[in-house]
Design a protein around this motif. Structure first.
Motif, PDB file in Angstrom:
ATOM      1  N   ILE A  30       0.860  -1.187   0.000  1.00  0.00           N
ATOM      2  CA  ILE A  30       0.000   0.000   0.000  1.00  0.00           C
ATOM      3  C   ILE A  30       0.896   1.236   0.000  1.00  0.00           C
ATOM      4  O   ILE A  30       1.652   1.457   0.952  1.00  0.00           O
ATOM      5  CB  ILE A  30      -0.921   0.021   1.234  1.00  0.00           C
ATOM      6  N   THR A  47       1.811   4.777   0.671  1.00  0.00           N
ATOM      7  CA  THR A  47       1.275   5.755   1.622  1.00  0.00           C
ATOM      8  C   THR A  47       1.673   7.190   1.270  1.00  0.00           C
ATOM      9  O   THR A  47       0.989   8.126   1.642  1.00  0.00           O
ATOM     10  CB  THR A  47       1.722   5.421   3.064  1.00  0.00           C
ATOM     11  N   ARG A  96      -3.171  14.096   2.759  1.00  0.00           N
ATOM     12  CA  ARG A  96      -3.220  12.659   2.447  1.00  0.00           C
ATOM     13  C   ARG A  96      -4.374  11.986   3.182  1.00  0.00           C
ATOM     14  O   ARG A  96      -5.055  11.118   2.636  1.00  0.00           O
ATOM     15  CB  ARG A  96      -1.910  11.952   2.846  1.00  0.00           C
ATOM     16  N   ALA A  97      -4.577  12.393   4.439  1.00  0.00           N
ATOM     17  CA  ALA A  97      -5.663  11.818   5.248  1.00  0.00           C
ATOM     18  C   ALA A  97      -7.023  12.254   4.709  1.00  0.00           C
ATOM     19  O   ALA A  97      -7.976  11.476   4.669  1.00  0.00           O
ATOM     20  CB  ALA A  97      -5.511  12.231   6.709  1.00  0.00           C
ATOM     21  N   CYS A 157      -7.895  10.658   1.132  1.00  0.00           N
ATOM     22  CA  CYS A 157      -8.226   9.245   1.251  1.00  0.00           C
ATOM     23  C   CYS A 157      -9.655   9.027   1.744  1.00  0.00           C
ATOM     24  O   CYS A 157     -10.255   7.987   1.492  1.00  0.00           O
ATOM     25  CB  CYS A 157      -7.219   8.642   2.212  1.00  0.00           C
ATOM     26  N   ARG A 158     -10.200  10.038   2.448  1.00  0.00           N
ATOM     27  CA  ARG A 158     -11.552   9.899   2.992  1.00  0.00           C
ATOM     28  C   ARG A 158     -12.636  10.393   2.025  1.00  0.00           C
ATOM     29  O   ARG A 158     -13.817  10.255   2.307  1.00  0.00           O
ATOM     30  CB  ARG A 158     -11.662  10.632   4.338  1.00  0.00           C
ATOM     31  N   ASN A 179      -6.152   4.888  -3.098  1.00  0.00           N
ATOM     32  CA  ASN A 179      -7.088   3.960  -2.477  1.00  0.00           C
ATOM     33  C   ASN A 179      -8.121   3.425  -3.480  1.00  0.00           C
ATOM     34  O   ASN A 179      -9.313   3.363  -3.184  1.00  0.00           O
ATOM     35  CB  ASN A 179      -7.806   4.676  -1.329  1.00  0.00           C
ATOM     36  N   ILE A 200     -18.156  14.146   6.353  1.00  0.00           N
ATOM     37  CA  ILE A 200     -17.053  13.194   6.519  1.00  0.00           C
ATOM     38  C   ILE A 200     -16.179  13.670   7.671  1.00  0.00           C
ATOM     39  O   ILE A 200     -15.593  14.749   7.616  1.00  0.00           O
ATOM     40  CB  ILE A 200     -16.215  13.089   5.235  1.00  0.00           C
ATOM     41  N   THR A 220     -13.052  14.037   9.666  1.00  0.00           N
ATOM     42  CA  THR A 220     -11.643  13.898   9.287  1.00  0.00           C
ATOM     43  C   THR A 220     -10.718  13.739  10.496  1.00  0.00           C
ATOM     44  O   THR A 220      -9.648  13.187  10.385  1.00  0.00           O
ATOM     45  CB  THR A 220     -11.198  15.102   8.431  1.00  0.00           C
ATOM     46  N   ARG A 275      -3.505   9.142  10.578  1.00  0.00           N
ATOM     47  CA  ARG A 275      -4.840   9.230   9.976  1.00  0.00           C
ATOM     48  C   ARG A 275      -4.811   8.828   8.499  1.00  0.00           C
ATOM     49  O   ARG A 275      -5.716   8.158   8.003  1.00  0.00           O
ATOM     50  CB  ARG A 275      -5.391  10.668  10.069  1.00  0.00           C
ATOM     51  N   ALA A 276      -3.745   9.247   7.810  1.00  0.00           N
ATOM     52  CA  ALA A 276      -3.607   8.910   6.387  1.00  0.00           C
ATOM     53  C   ALA A 276      -3.327   7.422   6.212  1.00  0.00           C
ATOM     54  O   ALA A 276      -3.829   6.771   5.292  1.00  0.00           O
ATOM     55  CB  ALA A 276      -2.481   9.731   5.756  1.00  0.00           C
ATOM     56  N   PHE A 277      -2.544   6.876   7.128  1.00  0.00           N
ATOM     57  CA  PHE A 277      -2.178   5.457   7.092  1.00  0.00           C
ATOM     58  C   PHE A 277      -3.397   4.582   7.382  1.00  0.00           C
ATOM     59  O   PHE A 277      -3.744   3.685   6.621  1.00  0.00           O
ATOM     60  CB  PHE A 277      -1.073   5.220   8.129  1.00  0.00           C
ATOM     61  N   LEU A 278      -4.058   4.895   8.492  1.00  0.00           N
ATOM     62  CA  LEU A 278      -5.236   4.150   8.945  1.00  0.00           C
ATOM     63  C   LEU A 278      -6.255   4.022   7.819  1.00  0.00           C
ATOM     64  O   LEU A 278      -6.801   2.946   7.555  1.00  0.00           O
ATOM     65  CB  LEU A 278      -5.866   4.922  10.119  1.00  0.00           C
ATOM     66  N   CYS A 279      -6.485   5.121   7.153  1.00  0.00           N
ATOM     67  CA  CYS A 279      -7.513   5.203   6.131  1.00  0.00           C
ATOM     68  C   CYS A 279      -7.179   4.343   4.913  1.00  0.00           C
ATOM     69  O   CYS A 279      -8.070   3.941   4.161  1.00  0.00           O
ATOM     70  CB  CYS A 279      -7.626   6.667   5.747  1.00  0.00           C
ATOM     71  N   ARG A 280      -5.897   4.061   4.707  1.00  0.00           N
ATOM     72  CA  ARG A 280      -5.487   3.274   3.541  1.00  0.00           C
ATOM     73  C   ARG A 280      -5.446   1.771   3.811  1.00  0.00           C
ATOM     74  O   ARG A 280      -5.215   0.985   2.902  1.00  0.00           O
ATOM     75  CB  ARG A 280      -4.128   3.762   3.025  1.00  0.00           C
ATOM     76  N   LEU A 281      -5.657   1.382   5.060  1.00  0.00           N
ATOM     77  CA  LEU A 281      -5.731  -0.058   5.355  1.00  0.00           C
ATOM     78  C   LEU A 281      -6.961  -0.617   4.653  1.00  0.00           C
ATOM     79  O   LEU A 281      -8.065  -0.115   4.838  1.00  0.00           O
ATOM     80  CB  LEU A 281      -5.830  -0.301   6.869  1.00  0.00           C
ATOM     81  N   PRO A 282      -6.766  -1.670   3.839  1.00  0.00           N
ATOM     82  CA  PRO A 282      -7.883  -2.095   2.991  1.00  0.00           C
ATOM     83  C   PRO A 282      -9.016  -2.810   3.733  1.00  0.00           C
ATOM     84  O   PRO A 282     -10.138  -2.834   3.256  1.00  0.00           O
ATOM     85  CB  PRO A 282      -7.213  -3.025   1.976  1.00  0.00           C
ATOM     86  N   LYS A 338      -9.487  -4.251  10.169  1.00  0.00           N
ATOM     87  CA  LYS A 338      -8.147  -3.799  10.577  1.00  0.00           C
ATOM     88  C   LYS A 338      -8.146  -2.325  10.977  1.00  0.00           C
ATOM     89  O   LYS A 338      -7.449  -1.919  11.892  1.00  0.00           O
ATOM     90  CB  LYS A 338      -7.149  -4.022   9.444  1.00  0.00           C
ATOM     91  N   TYR A 361     -15.061   8.456  10.378  1.00  0.00           N
ATOM     92  CA  TYR A 361     -13.614   8.631  10.545  1.00  0.00           C
ATOM     93  C   TYR A 361     -12.849   7.409  10.043  1.00  0.00           C
ATOM     94  O   TYR A 361     -11.776   7.531   9.457  1.00  0.00           O
ATOM     95  CB  TYR A 361     -13.318   8.879  12.027  1.00  0.00           C
ATOM     96  N   ASN A 385     -13.825   5.478   7.719  1.00  0.00           N
ATOM     97  CA  ASN A 385     -14.099   5.235   6.304  1.00  0.00           C
ATOM     98  C   ASN A 385     -14.925   3.964   6.071  1.00  0.00           C
ATOM     99  O   ASN A 385     -14.612   3.151   5.203  1.00  0.00           O
ATOM    100  CB  ASN A 385     -12.757   5.122   5.565  1.00  0.00           C
TER     101      ASN A 385
END
Lengths: 199, 199
Positions: free
Chosen positions: A75, A77, A146-147, A150-151, A183, B75, B77, B146-153, B157, B181, B183
């Motif tokens: 992924i 980032t 970036r955050a 992605c949302r 994403n 949304i 954020t 926040r950017a990382f979390l959101c990209r977890l598929p 998770k 938050y 997503n």
């Protein structure tokens, strides 16, 4: 990755910093003493999660991406080109583990400084804190973007926002990495790209 | 939103900052002169996109969220509780427009300082830059998370990571905001929550 202590003056980084805020001769001298050039071939890694020294890099030339591995998938980032500072930034100032890899997407030249030297610089030269604060304001904004990006719930909106904010990357980065960063699936990105580019 | 210039000493913010790095008597005096208390009732807004003064707030007590409106949907954020600094941070240090709203999710007390006063503080008191740099390191990390979390598929998770990093919010924030938050749809969050909590 080749590392070569140079006798030259790391002009790229001192110019970059001086443009943000003037640095004293003493601080410049300290910086030069603690910097190294790094040359990373396209596809090679600047850092993997097992590295245990924290280093910040200034990209002189080239392009790198940060990515994590998640159940076999990579992924992306973040993506950064010349005149940006990159590093195992999820650790910035903190001694916690990172799962991040950093990979060169083109032949890339960087100037690196270890976090320990950077901390010494902050403690010794107060102007380093002014520069650090201003750089962090910018990178905070980038991370927040970036955050935010992605949302956004629509893939097309994410792509359109990327076009506005980072269009220079489109010519240089493989679509599969951009799709991951945005994403979405590669097929989705290709479909949206055709739609958006259609006159 | 009630604003009341107080004659008291804004101890909450000076203690918070002194804990990061000692601030001089002069800087403390300047800070106190430029701070105000704000009291925002649950559900009310601290800021909307039409506000044209940039203000940073320290949350003394309570809980706020940042959100954007996207085709009628809100949304979320970010979410922040006591002892955090919030504001129209997408603008931090830059005069570009933000689309962000800030809303109190509980009755909330904050201490606010305008960006212009903050800039003057940075220019006048060098230790403000040390503190600013250290605070930004932390908020950079948070934004990056926040950017990382959101990209977890996987939605599960994302929820599990939230449990590890922000579990204190779970008792205080409505699930619909947490779902946004993270997503995911509210139904997805409810389903995952039951699954994860099952012994």
């Amino acid at each position: 990755m080749a590392e070569a202590k140079s006798t030259i003056n790391f002009r790229e980084i001192t110019d970059f910093l001086n443009h943000i805020h003037p640095i004293s001769t003493e601080a410049t001298k300290f910086l030069i003493q603690h910097c190294n050039y790094f040359h990373v071939k396209k596809g090679k890694f600047l850092r993997s999660p097992i590295d245990n020294t924290e280093t910040l890099y200034f990209i002189v030339k080239g392009l790198v991406r940060g990515f994590i591995k998640e159940e076999g998938d990579e992924i992306t980032t973040w993506l950064n080109e010349e005149n940006n500072i990159v590093g195992s930034v999820r650790n910035l100032g903190l001694a916690i583990e990172t799962e991040e890899y950093i990979q060169a997407l083109e032949d890339t030249t960087l100037i690196g400084i270890q976090q320990t030297a950077l901390n010494e610089m902050y403690d010794t030269y107060y102007e380093a804190n002014i520069i650090g604060r201003k750089i962090l304001e910018r990178y905070y904004r980038d991370a927040d973007e970036r955050a935010f990006l992605c949302r956004l719930p629509s893939a097309e909106k994410r792509y359109r926002r990327f076009l506005v904010t980072r269009s220079s990357l489109l010519r240089r980065v493989k679509l599969k990495y951009i799709a991951s960063y945005l994403n979405m699936k590669l097929e989705t990105l290709c479909r949206i790209k055709v739609k958006v580019e259609r006159p």
